[in-house]
Write a protein that holds these residues in place. Structure first.
Motif, PDB file in Angstrom:
ATOM      1  N   LEU A 254      -5.382   8.801   5.413  1.00  0.00           N
ATOM      2  CA  LEU A 254      -4.062   9.428   5.507  1.00  0.00           C
ATOM      3  C   LEU A 254      -3.945  10.598   4.542  1.00  0.00           C
ATOM      4  CD1 LEU A 254      -1.357   6.615   5.911  1.00  0.00           C
ATOM      5  CD2 LEU A 254      -1.784   8.526   7.447  1.00  0.00           C
ATOM      6  N   VAL A 255      -4.384  10.401   3.323  1.00  0.00           N
ATOM      7  CA  VAL A 255      -4.315  11.469   2.321  1.00  0.00           C
ATOM      8  C   VAL A 255      -5.150  12.670   2.771  1.00  0.00           C
ATOM      9  CG1 VAL A 255      -4.921  12.102  -0.042  1.00  0.00           C
ATOM     10  CG2 VAL A 255      -3.810   9.902   0.406  1.00  0.00           C
ATOM     11  N   HIS A 256      -6.327  12.399   3.298  1.00  0.00           N
ATOM     12  CA  HIS A 256      -7.208  13.475   3.770  1.00  0.00           C
ATOM     13  C   HIS A 256      -6.567  14.233   4.930  1.00  0.00           C
ATOM     14  CE1 HIS A 256     -10.861  15.190   5.799  1.00  0.00           C
ATOM     15  NE2 HIS A 256     -11.116  15.516   4.543  1.00  0.00           N
ATOM     16  N   ALA A 257      -5.719  13.533   5.704  1.00  0.00           N
ATOM     17  CA  ALA A 257      -5.029  14.164   6.829  1.00  0.00           C
ATOM     18  C   ALA A 257      -3.744  14.874   6.397  1.00  0.00           C
ATOM     19  CB  ALA A 257      -4.712  13.120   7.891  1.00  0.00           C
ATOM     20  N   GLY A 258      -3.457  14.861   5.098  1.00  0.00           N
ATOM     21  CA  GLY A 258      -2.306  15.593   4.587  1.00  0.00           C
ATOM     22  C   GLY A 258      -1.042  14.787   4.402  1.00  0.00           C
ATOM     23  N   VAL A 259      -1.158  13.452   4.450  1.00  0.00           N
ATOM     24  CA  VAL A 259       0.017  12.590   4.273  1.00  0.00           C
ATOM     25  C   VAL A 259      -0.020  11.964   2.885  1.00  0.00           C
ATOM     26  CG1 VAL A 259       1.282  10.581   5.117  1.00  0.00           C
ATOM     27  CG2 VAL A 259       0.115  12.085   6.733  1.00  0.00           C
ATOM     28  N   ASP A 260       0.973  12.260   2.078  1.00  0.00           N
ATOM     29  CA  ASP A 260       1.066  11.718   0.721  1.00  0.00           C
ATOM     30  C   ASP A 260       1.613  10.298   0.794  1.00  0.00           C
ATOM     31  OD1 ASP A 260       1.356  11.178  -1.939  1.00  0.00           O
ATOM     32  OD2 ASP A 260       2.873  12.732  -2.331  1.00  0.00           O
ATOM     33  N   THR A 261       0.813   9.318   0.407  1.00  0.00           N
ATOM     34  CA  THR A 261       1.252   7.924   0.447  1.00  0.00           C
ATOM     35  C   THR A 261       1.975   7.507  -0.827  1.00  0.00           C
ATOM     36  OG1 THR A 261      -0.887   7.149  -0.401  1.00  0.00           O
ATOM     37  CG2 THR A 261      -0.636   7.304   1.988  1.00  0.00           C
ATOM     38  N   GLY A 262       2.053   8.423  -1.803  1.00  0.00           N
ATOM     39  CA  GLY A 262       2.789   8.148  -3.028  1.00  0.00           C
ATOM     40  C   GLY A 262       2.288   6.905  -3.733  1.00  0.00           C
ATOM     41  N   ASP A 263       3.225   6.134  -4.272  1.00  0.00           N
ATOM     42  CA  ASP A 263       2.848   4.913  -4.974  1.00  0.00           C
ATOM     43  C   ASP A 263       3.287   3.675  -4.197  1.00  0.00           C
ATOM     44  OD1 ASP A 263       5.549   5.225  -5.268  1.00  0.00           O
ATOM     45  OD2 ASP A 263       5.581   5.048  -7.457  1.00  0.00           O
ATOM     46  N   LEU A 264       3.342   3.806  -2.868  1.00  0.00           N
ATOM     47  CA  LEU A 264       3.726   2.673  -2.036  1.00  0.00           C
ATOM     48  C   LEU A 264       2.777   1.497  -2.226  1.00  0.00           C
ATOM     49  CD1 LEU A 264       4.631   4.163   1.492  1.00  0.00           C
ATOM     50  CD2 LEU A 264       6.201   3.266  -0.238  1.00  0.00           C
ATOM     51  N   VAL A 265       3.342   0.301  -2.296  1.00  0.00           N
ATOM     52  CA  VAL A 265       2.556  -0.921  -2.284  1.00  0.00           C
ATOM     53  C   VAL A 265       3.038  -1.772  -1.109  1.00  0.00           C
ATOM     54  CG1 VAL A 265       2.086  -0.898  -4.755  1.00  0.00           C
ATOM     55  CG2 VAL A 265       4.133  -2.065  -3.919  1.00  0.00           C
ATOM     56  N   PHE A 266       2.381  -2.886  -0.887  1.00  0.00           N
ATOM     57  CA  PHE A 266       2.668  -3.738   0.262  1.00  0.00           C
ATOM     58  C   PHE A 266       4.157  -4.069   0.371  1.00  0.00           C
ATOM     59  CE2 PHE A 266       2.666  -8.142   2.140  1.00  0.00           C
ATOM     60  CZ  PHE A 266       2.342  -7.753   3.429  1.00  0.00           C
ATOM     61  N   MET A 267       4.670  -3.929   1.590  1.00  0.00           N
ATOM     62  CA  MET A 267       6.067  -4.196   1.932  1.00  0.00           C
ATOM     63  C   MET A 267       7.031  -3.249   1.220  1.00  0.00           C
ATOM     64  SD  MET A 267       6.093  -6.350   4.362  1.00  0.00           S
ATOM     65  CE  MET A 267       7.685  -7.169   4.493  1.00  0.00           C
ATOM     66  N   GLN A 268       6.660  -1.984   1.210  1.00  0.00           N
ATOM     67  CA  GLN A 268       7.560  -0.909   0.819  1.00  0.00           C
ATOM     68  C   GLN A 268       7.550   0.147   1.913  1.00  0.00           C
ATOM     69  OE1 GLN A 268       6.358   0.556  -3.055  1.00  0.00           O
ATOM     70  NE2 GLN A 268       7.739  -0.857  -4.096  1.00  0.00           N
ATOM     71  N   GLY A 269       8.690   0.817   2.109  1.00  0.00           N
ATOM     72  CA  GLY A 269       8.781   1.836   3.139  1.00  0.00           C
ATOM     73  C   GLY A 269       9.674   2.983   2.717  1.00  0.00           C
ATOM     74  N   ILE A 270       9.355   4.187   3.180  1.00  0.00           N
ATOM     75  CA  ILE A 270      10.098   5.397   2.819  1.00  0.00           C
ATOM     76  C   ILE A 270      10.175   6.334   4.024  1.00  0.00           C
ATOM     77  CG2 ILE A 270       9.460   5.322   0.366  1.00  0.00           C
ATOM     78  CD1 ILE A 270       7.297   7.427   1.002  1.00  0.00           C
ATOM     79  N   GLU A 271      10.963   7.379   3.870  1.00  0.00           N
ATOM     80  CA  GLU A 271      11.008   8.472   4.834  1.00  0.00           C
ATOM     81  C   GLU A 271      10.372   9.699   4.161  1.00  0.00           C
ATOM     82  OE1 GLU A 271      14.840   8.032   7.572  1.00  0.00           O
ATOM     83  OE2 GLU A 271      15.350   7.821   5.450  1.00  0.00           O
ATOM     84  N   PRO A 272       9.064   9.878   4.318  1.00  0.00           N
ATOM     85  CA  PRO A 272       8.361  10.931   3.571  1.00  0.00           C
ATOM     86  C   PRO A 272       8.715  12.341   4.037  1.00  0.00           C
ATOM     87  CG  PRO A 272       6.875   9.916   5.142  1.00  0.00           C
ATOM     88  CD  PRO A 272       8.148   9.111   5.165  1.00  0.00           C
ATOM     89  N   ARG A 273       9.153  12.463   5.292  1.00  0.00           N
ATOM     90  CA  ARG A 273       9.556  13.748   5.849  1.00  0.00           C
ATOM     91  C   ARG A 273      10.728  13.502   6.798  1.00  0.00           C
ATOM     92  NH1 ARG A 273       3.543  16.078   7.657  1.00  0.00           N
ATOM     93  NH2 ARG A 273       2.470  15.512   5.703  1.00  0.00           N
ATOM     94  N   GLU A 274      11.383  14.558   7.214  1.00  0.00           N
ATOM     95  CA  GLU A 274      12.502  14.409   8.134  1.00  0.00           C
ATOM     96  C   GLU A 274      12.031  13.762   9.434  1.00  0.00           C
ATOM     97  OE1 GLU A 274      16.065  17.095  10.207  1.00  0.00           O
ATOM     98  OE2 GLU A 274      14.460  18.047   9.056  1.00  0.00           O
ATOM     99  N   ASN A 275      12.748  12.714   9.839  1.00  0.00           N
ATOM    100  CA  ASN A 275      12.469  11.964  11.069  1.00  0.00           C
ATOM    101  C   ASN A 275      11.164  11.161  11.020  1.00  0.00           C
ATOM    102  OD1 ASN A 275      14.847  12.816  12.402  1.00  0.00           O
ATOM    103  ND2 ASN A 275      13.855  14.727  13.012  1.00  0.00           N
ATOM    104  N   TRP A 276      10.591  11.016   9.835  1.00  0.00           N
ATOM    105  CA  TRP A 276       9.416  10.164   9.645  1.00  0.00           C
ATOM    106  C   TRP A 276       9.833   8.875   8.946  1.00  0.00           C
ATOM    107  CZ3 TRP A 276       3.859  11.932   8.507  1.00  0.00           C
ATOM    108  CH2 TRP A 276       3.522  13.057   9.274  1.00  0.00           C
ATOM    109  N   PHE A 277       9.111   7.805   9.250  1.00  0.00           N
ATOM    110  CA  PHE A 277       9.233   6.560   8.492  1.00  0.00           C
ATOM    111  C   PHE A 277       7.829   6.030   8.266  1.00  0.00           C
ATOM    112  CE2 PHE A 277       9.364   1.838   8.638  1.00  0.00           C
ATOM    113  CZ  PHE A 277       9.999   1.626   7.433  1.00  0.00           C
TER     114      PHE A 277
END
Length: 367
Positions: free
Chosen positions: A160-183
Motif C-alpha cells: 500500500l505504501v509503495h502504491a502511494g497510500v499512507d497507512t499512518g500508525d493504524l493498528v488492528f481494528m482502527q479505521g480512518i478516512e485518509p482522503r475525501e470519500n475514502w475509508f
C-alpha cells in the motif's frame, strides 16, 4: 433471465475477467471464485505475501447525526460512547430472540459519525433494521456506493505504501478516512495483518493497477478467502452464525461489553441475558477430521455411541494448516478439545475431533 444473469456485477468486474477469474454466484453477486493461480497457491500467497480481494459486494453505511450514539446503542449490544475516535468494534444486529441477523464492524469517524460494514447478503435487511431502530431520532443511515477491497498478508502494508497510500500508525481494528470519500481500516477476514479500503471507482482502478504491479500482490478469489477465514476460526454469516444462532452458543460473547450482557437498550437484550443465564445447549467448535478428506457444511456429527451430536457448518482443506479444517456446533457436553466424534458422509463414517480455534495463529498488527 437466468440465475447467472440476475446476479449483480462488481464495479471492477472487467478487471477480474482480464485476470482470468472463474466466476460464481455469492450473496446475489457474480464473484471471482478462483484465478489462474489456483486456490491452493492463492491461499498460500495471502499467508506469505499479499492477497488482493474484491469485497465490493459488502455494504457500507454511514450513521450520523446528533443521536447517532443513541441509535447505535439501540441497534447493537455495543457501548458507542466508549468507542474512541478511529477505533473499530466487532458487533451484531440481534433479533428479539438474540439471534444474529448480521455481524458488523463499526468504526467511529467523528463525534456523531460512524462507519458500519455489513455482509452482502444481509445488506437490505440491515438497512431496514438500522432505519427502524433509529426512527424518531436525529440519526441518518446512508448507504455508500464505493469500490471495496481487502489487501491481506505480511506484505500488505509495504504494498500500500509503495502504491502511494499512507497507512499512518493504524493498528488492528482502527479505521480512518485518509482522503475525501475514502475509508481505510486495518482489519480483514484472513487472520493476517492487512487493510480494507473503500473508495470511489476512478480512484480504485488507479490504485488496483499500482498494487498489481507489485510482485508481492496477487488477486485472490472467494474460494481461498473461505479457506483463509476458516483456518483463522472466523465465522461466515449464513453458515456458522444465523438469525437462529445466539452469540452465547457461537462463542462470541467476548464482543459484547460485560455490563450489556445483563441488559441494555438494544433489541434482543432480554433474550441475550436469559441465554447467558441458562447456558448454551450447543457450542461452536473447531473440528479436525482424520486423514485428508474434508468434512463439509451440512455433515451430521455423531458421538461415540452413534447418537446425534451436532452439525458441521463450514469445512474444507486448510493449505496452511496442512490438514482438513472445519467448524460446527456440538452438544455442550462434547465441546472440550480432544473429544472424539465422527461425521457421516454419504454413508461413511469419518473420525473427527474437537480442536482449538484458530487452526493457524492470527498475525494482526496490534501495536
Amino acid at each position: 433471465m437466468t440465475g447467472q444473469d440476475s446476479l449483480k456485477t462488481l464495479p471492477l468486474g472487467d478487471l477480474h475477467q482480464k485476470a482470468g477469474a472463474r466466476f460464481g454466484g455469492f450473496a446475489g453477486w457474480s464473484m471471482p471464485i478462483t484465478y489462474p493461480l489456483g486456490v491452493m497457491k492463492e491461499h498460500l500467497h495471502a499467508r506469505q505475501k499479499a492477497g488482493l480481494f474484491d469485497i465490493s459486494h459488502m455494504r457500507l453505511f454511514v450513521l450520523s447525526g446528533q443521536d447517532a450514539e443513541v441509535a447505535l446503542a439501540k441497534s447493537c449490544p455495543l457501548d458507542p460512547a466508549g468507542i474512541e475516535l478511529a477505533r473499530s468494534r466487532y458487533t451484531f444486529l440481534l433479533n428479539p430472540d438474540a439471534g444474529i441477523i448480521d455481524d458488523l464492524i463499526v468504526t467511529r469517524l467523528g463525534a456523531d459519525r460512524f462507519m458500519i460494514v455489513a455482509n452482502a447478503g444481509n445488506a437490505a435487511v440491515d438497512e431496514a433494521e438500522l432505519m427502524a431502530r433509529a426512527k424518531g431520532l436525529d440519526a441518518k443511515i446512508e448507504p455508500l456506493d464505493r469500490v471495496f477491497f481487502a489487501l491481506q498478508g505480511p506484505a500488505a502494508e509495504a504494498a500500500l505504501v509503495h502504491a502511494g497510500v499512507d497507512t499512518g500508525d493504524l493498528v488492528f481494528m482502527q479505521g480512518i478516512e485518509p482522503r475525501e470519500n475514502w475509508f481505510m481500516s486495518r482489519s480483514g477476514y484472513t487472520g493476517e495483518d492487512g487493510f480494507e479500503v473503500a473508495l470511489p471507482g476512478a480512484d480504485a482502478r488507479s490504485l488496483v493497477e499500482k498494487l498489481l504491479a507489485d510482485d508481492d500482490v496477487e488477486w485472490i478469489g472467494l474460494a481461498a478467502r473461505d479457506s483463509l477465514r476458516l483456518e483463522a476460526g472466523l465465522c461466515l454469516h449464513g453458515q456458522d452464525i444465523t438469525p437462529e444462532t445466539t452469540p452465547v452458543e457461537a462463542g462470541l460473547l467476548w464482543a459484547i461489553p460485560k455490563p450489556l450482557r445483563e441488559g441494555g437498550p438494544f433489541v434482543g437484550a432480554e433474550a441475550l441475558a436469559a441465554a447467558i443465564a441458562t447456558g448454551p445447549a450447543r457450542k461452536r467448535v473447531g473440528l479436525k477430521a482424520e486423514g485428508r478428506q474434508p468434512v463439509r457444511a451440512g455433515a451430521q456429527i455423531k458421538d461415540a455411541d452413534g447418537e446425534p451430536a451436532g452439525e458441521v457448518t463450514s469445512g474444507g482443506f486448510g493449505p496452511s494448516a496442512g490438514h482438513p479444517v472445519a467448524m460446527g456446533y456440538v452438544r455442550a457436553d462434547l465441546a472440550a478439545p480432544g473429544t472424539q466424534l465422527f461425521a457421516e458422509i454419504r454413508g461413511n463414517r469419518i473420525g473427527i475431533s474437537v480442536a482449538r480455534l484458530p487452526f493457524t495463529p492470527h498475525r494482526y498488527r496490534r501495536g
